[in-house]
Scaffold this motif. Structure first.
Motif, PDB file in Angstrom:
ATOM      1  N   VAL A   7       0.854  -1.187   0.000  1.00  0.00           N
ATOM      2  CA  VAL A   7       0.000   0.000   0.000  1.00  0.00           C
ATOM      3  C   VAL A   7       0.889   1.236   0.000  1.00  0.00           C
ATOM      4  CG1 VAL A   7      -0.200   0.014   2.531  1.00  0.00           C
ATOM      5  CG2 VAL A   7      -1.909   1.209   1.128  1.00  0.00           C
ATOM      6  N   SER A   8       0.528   2.232  -0.798  1.00  0.00           N
ATOM      7  CA  SER A   8       1.310   3.472  -0.817  1.00  0.00           C
ATOM      8  C   SER A   8       1.024   4.270   0.453  1.00  0.00           C
ATOM      9  CB  SER A   8       0.976   4.303  -2.061  1.00  0.00           C
ATOM     10  OG  SER A   8      -0.390   4.670  -2.076  1.00  0.00           O
ATOM     11  N   VAL A   9       2.066   4.835   1.012  1.00  0.00           N
ATOM     12  CA  VAL A   9       1.955   5.681   2.201  1.00  0.00           C
ATOM     13  C   VAL A   9       2.339   7.094   1.773  1.00  0.00           C
ATOM     14  CG1 VAL A   9       2.734   6.084   4.560  1.00  0.00           C
ATOM     15  CG2 VAL A   9       2.549   3.733   3.684  1.00  0.00           C
ATOM     16  N   VAL A  10       1.364   7.989   1.776  1.00  0.00           N
ATOM     17  CA  VAL A  10       1.570   9.340   1.258  1.00  0.00           C
ATOM     18  C   VAL A  10       2.224  10.194   2.339  1.00  0.00           C
ATOM     19  CG1 VAL A  10       0.480  11.362   0.233  1.00  0.00           C
ATOM     20  CG2 VAL A  10      -0.426   9.083  -0.257  1.00  0.00           C
ATOM     21  N   THR A  11       3.516  10.432   2.177  1.00  0.00           N
ATOM     22  CA  THR A  11       4.278  11.215   3.153  1.00  0.00           C
ATOM     23  C   THR A  11       4.645  12.591   2.622  1.00  0.00           C
ATOM     24  OG1 THR A  11       6.352  10.244   2.347  1.00  0.00           O
ATOM     25  CG2 THR A  11       5.256   9.131   4.188  1.00  0.00           C
ATOM     26  N   GLU A  12       4.324  12.859   1.358  1.00  0.00           N
ATOM     27  CA  GLU A  12       4.639  14.154   0.766  1.00  0.00           C
ATOM     28  C   GLU A  12       3.674  14.433  -0.378  1.00  0.00           C
ATOM     29  OE1 GLU A  12       8.593  13.918  -0.811  1.00  0.00           O
ATOM     30  OE2 GLU A  12       8.007  12.592  -2.442  1.00  0.00           O
ATOM     31  N   ASP A  13       3.590  15.673  -0.784  1.00  0.00           N
ATOM     32  CA  ASP A  13       2.794  16.089  -1.949  1.00  0.00           C
ATOM     33  C   ASP A  13       1.316  15.731  -1.841  1.00  0.00           C
ATOM     34  OD1 ASP A  13       5.113  17.090  -2.970  1.00  0.00           O
ATOM     35  OD2 ASP A  13       5.374  15.571  -4.527  1.00  0.00           O
ATOM     36  N   TRP A  14       0.750  15.827  -0.627  1.00  0.00           N
ATOM     37  CA  TRP A  14      -0.689  15.598  -0.477  1.00  0.00           C
ATOM     38  C   TRP A  14      -1.489  16.480  -1.436  1.00  0.00           C
ATOM     39  CZ3 TRP A  14      -4.047  13.140   3.249  1.00  0.00           C
ATOM     40  CH2 TRP A  14      -3.384  12.179   4.037  1.00  0.00           C
ATOM     41  N   ARG A  15      -1.042  17.701  -1.583  1.00  0.00           N
ATOM     42  CA  ARG A  15      -1.755  18.703  -2.390  1.00  0.00           C
ATOM     43  C   ARG A  15      -1.979  18.231  -3.826  1.00  0.00           C
ATOM     44  NH1 ARG A  15       1.207  24.513  -3.383  1.00  0.00           N
ATOM     45  NH2 ARG A  15       0.255  25.074  -5.375  1.00  0.00           N
TER      46      ARG A  15
ATOM     47  N   ALA B  43       3.569   4.955 -16.810  1.00  0.00           N
ATOM     48  CA  ALA B  43       4.714   4.609 -15.964  1.00  0.00           C
ATOM     49  C   ALA B  43       5.373   5.808 -15.269  1.00  0.00           C
ATOM     50  CB  ALA B  43       5.745   3.848 -16.795  1.00  0.00           C
ATOM     51  N   PRO B  44       5.414   7.012 -15.876  1.00  0.00           N
ATOM     52  CA  PRO B  44       6.033   8.133 -15.166  1.00  0.00           C
ATOM     53  C   PRO B  44       5.269   8.588 -13.934  1.00  0.00           C
ATOM     54  CG  PRO B  44       6.039   8.535 -17.531  1.00  0.00           C
ATOM     55  CD  PRO B  44       5.142   7.353 -17.295  1.00  0.00           C
ATOM     56  N   ALA B  45       3.976   8.216 -13.812  1.00  0.00           N
ATOM     57  CA  ALA B  45       3.143   8.778 -12.742  1.00  0.00           C
ATOM     58  C   ALA B  45       2.394   7.753 -11.910  1.00  0.00           C
ATOM     59  CB  ALA B  45       2.125   9.754 -13.346  1.00  0.00           C
ATOM     60  N   VAL B  46       2.224   6.524 -12.410  1.00  0.00           N
ATOM     61  CA  VAL B  46       1.292   5.594 -11.766  1.00  0.00           C
ATOM     62  C   VAL B  46       1.709   5.215 -10.348  1.00  0.00           C
ATOM     63  CG1 VAL B  46       2.352   3.457 -12.633  1.00  0.00           C
ATOM     64  CG2 VAL B  46      -0.126   3.541 -12.185  1.00  0.00           C
ATOM     65  N   MET B  47       3.010   5.159 -10.055  1.00  0.00           N
ATOM     66  CA  MET B  47       3.438   4.781  -8.716  1.00  0.00           C
ATOM     67  C   MET B  47       3.158   5.888  -7.694  1.00  0.00           C
ATOM     68  SD  MET B  47       4.496   1.729  -9.304  1.00  0.00           S
ATOM     69  CE  MET B  47       5.430   1.146  -7.880  1.00  0.00           C
ATOM     70  N   ARG B  48       2.857   7.116  -8.175  1.00  0.00           N
ATOM     71  CA  ARG B  48       2.539   8.218  -7.273  1.00  0.00           C
ATOM     72  C   ARG B  48       1.066   8.258  -6.904  1.00  0.00           C
ATOM     73  NH1 ARG B  48       6.131  10.672  -4.390  1.00  0.00           N
ATOM     74  NH2 ARG B  48       5.417  12.811  -4.690  1.00  0.00           N
ATOM     75  N   ILE B  49       0.234   7.512  -7.610  1.00  0.00           N
ATOM     76  CA  ILE B  49      -1.199   7.533  -7.334  1.00  0.00           C
ATOM     77  C   ILE B  49      -1.476   6.724  -6.067  1.00  0.00           C
ATOM     78  CG2 ILE B  49      -3.491   6.909  -8.201  1.00  0.00           C
ATOM     79  CD1 ILE B  49      -2.391   7.225 -11.020  1.00  0.00           C
ATOM     80  N   PRO B  50      -2.142   7.299  -5.070  1.00  0.00           N
ATOM     81  CA  PRO B  50      -2.436   6.545  -3.852  1.00  0.00           C
ATOM     82  C   PRO B  50      -3.222   5.266  -4.182  1.00  0.00           C
ATOM     83  CG  PRO B  50      -2.876   8.870  -3.529  1.00  0.00           C
ATOM     84  CD  PRO B  50      -2.620   8.689  -5.002  1.00  0.00           C
ATOM     85  N   GLY B  51      -2.802   4.176  -3.592  1.00  0.00           N
ATOM     86  CA  GLY B  51      -3.471   2.898  -3.851  1.00  0.00           C
ATOM     87  C   GLY B  51      -2.580   1.744  -3.479  1.00  0.00           C
ATOM     88  N   ARG B  52      -2.839   0.611  -4.083  1.00  0.00           N
ATOM     89  CA  ARG B  52      -2.099  -0.610  -3.766  1.00  0.00           C
ATOM     90  C   ARG B  52      -1.513  -1.222  -5.029  1.00  0.00           C
ATOM     91  NH1 ARG B  52      -5.889   0.023   0.192  1.00  0.00           N
ATOM     92  NH2 ARG B  52      -5.122  -0.517   2.285  1.00  0.00           N
TER      93      ARG B  52
END
Length: 269
Positions: free
Chosen positions: A48-56, A100-109
């Motif tokens: 699971v992604s843990v959002v520790t930065e760039d919430w905005r 691929a440049p952005a998908v790992m930044r999307i909150p999810g699993r």
């Protein structure tokens, strides 16, 4: 004469003894390990992604024109300001921000498995995307680090992977990775992705082009409380729309099972 005959028999027997040596004592070397067997760490499982930065910019869709922290050039900003989600939906391109440049930044699993001994597979529940990380030479092109000639651009592109060398600088860098990093151990997975369809670095239309090159470093760690994490450092190079490489680091924590993995469709808004 008898002594000469004995010495002759010994001399003839020595080559036969050398041939009869078991493996490991002069016999043929064992076959090389497959990338799966040679893995220094285990990235498989549910995360699971843990959002520790760039919430905005990650937890909600940024407003049109909000390109803060993105090194867009003038053309990139011009293209970004033309963003129209309704137009993307009508064109069947709601997945432009799930490449691929952005998908790992999307909150999810994400779910990571081995598709075969030479291909690591990453499935995302956000947008229901699949990434294939190819180790070694392509079976179709026969050239390490290059996609097969007939590979068509796609959201996830063509990814070439290798296990990072234990000693920095001893291996052959993959195209796009540049100089090897300093100060890290040999516990990382290195990935370079090309052959991309043009898409968005963020959902609000911040663009990357078909010529973008994505370099990633996956590093795994185990914490004192028993949790296992990995962080992926992503570097997007795109001289067409960026003034410099765009670098992010994204954290994931291992989950015990896939009970919370919930695939969803791409959304343009």
């Amino acid at each position: 004469m008898k002594r000469i005959a004995v010495l002759l028999l010994i001399a003839l027997a020595l080559p036969l003894a050398a041939v009869a040596q078991p493996p490991g004592r002069g016999g043929p070397p064992p076959p090389p390990k497959t990338p799966k067997d040679a893995a220094p760490v285990d990235f498989t499982g549910y995360w699971v992604s843990v959002v520790t930065e760039d919430w905005r910019w990650r937890m909600v869709t940024p407003v049109k024109g909000d390109f803060a922290s993105l090194p867009l050039n003038a053309e990139g900003r011009r293209i970004g300001n033309l963003w129209d989600p309704a137009k993307d939906e009508a064109a069947g391109e709601a997945c432009r921000s799930y490449g691929a440049p952005a998908v790992m930044r999307i909150p999810g699993r994400v779910h990571i498995t081995w598709q075969d001994d030479r291909t690591l597979k990453i499935d995302t529940d956000a947008g229901t995307q699949t990434r294939l990380l190819h180790f070694g030479a392509s079976t179709l092109s026969g050239q390490a680090g290059k996609p097969p000639a007939q590979t068509k651009p796609s959201w996830q592109g063509y990814s070439v992977a290798q296990w990072e060398q234990p000693v920095r600088g001893t291996g052959t860098p993959l195209p796009g990775l540049g100089a090897t990093r300093q100060g890290t151990g040999g516990r990382s997975l290195e990935v370079v992705t090309t052959q991309l369809r043009p898409g968005y670095l963020r959902k609000n239309g911040a663009p990357y082009s078909a010529n973008a090159v994505v370099s990633e470093y996956f590093d795994l760690s185990k914490e004192r409380n028993g949790d296992t994490w990995f962080v992926v450092t992503t570097v997007v190079d795109d001289p067409q729309f960026l003034t410099e490489p765009f670098v992010t680091s994204t954290n994931f924590r291992r989950e015990p099972d896939g009970s919370k993995f919930n695939p969803s469709t791409c959304t343009a808004r």
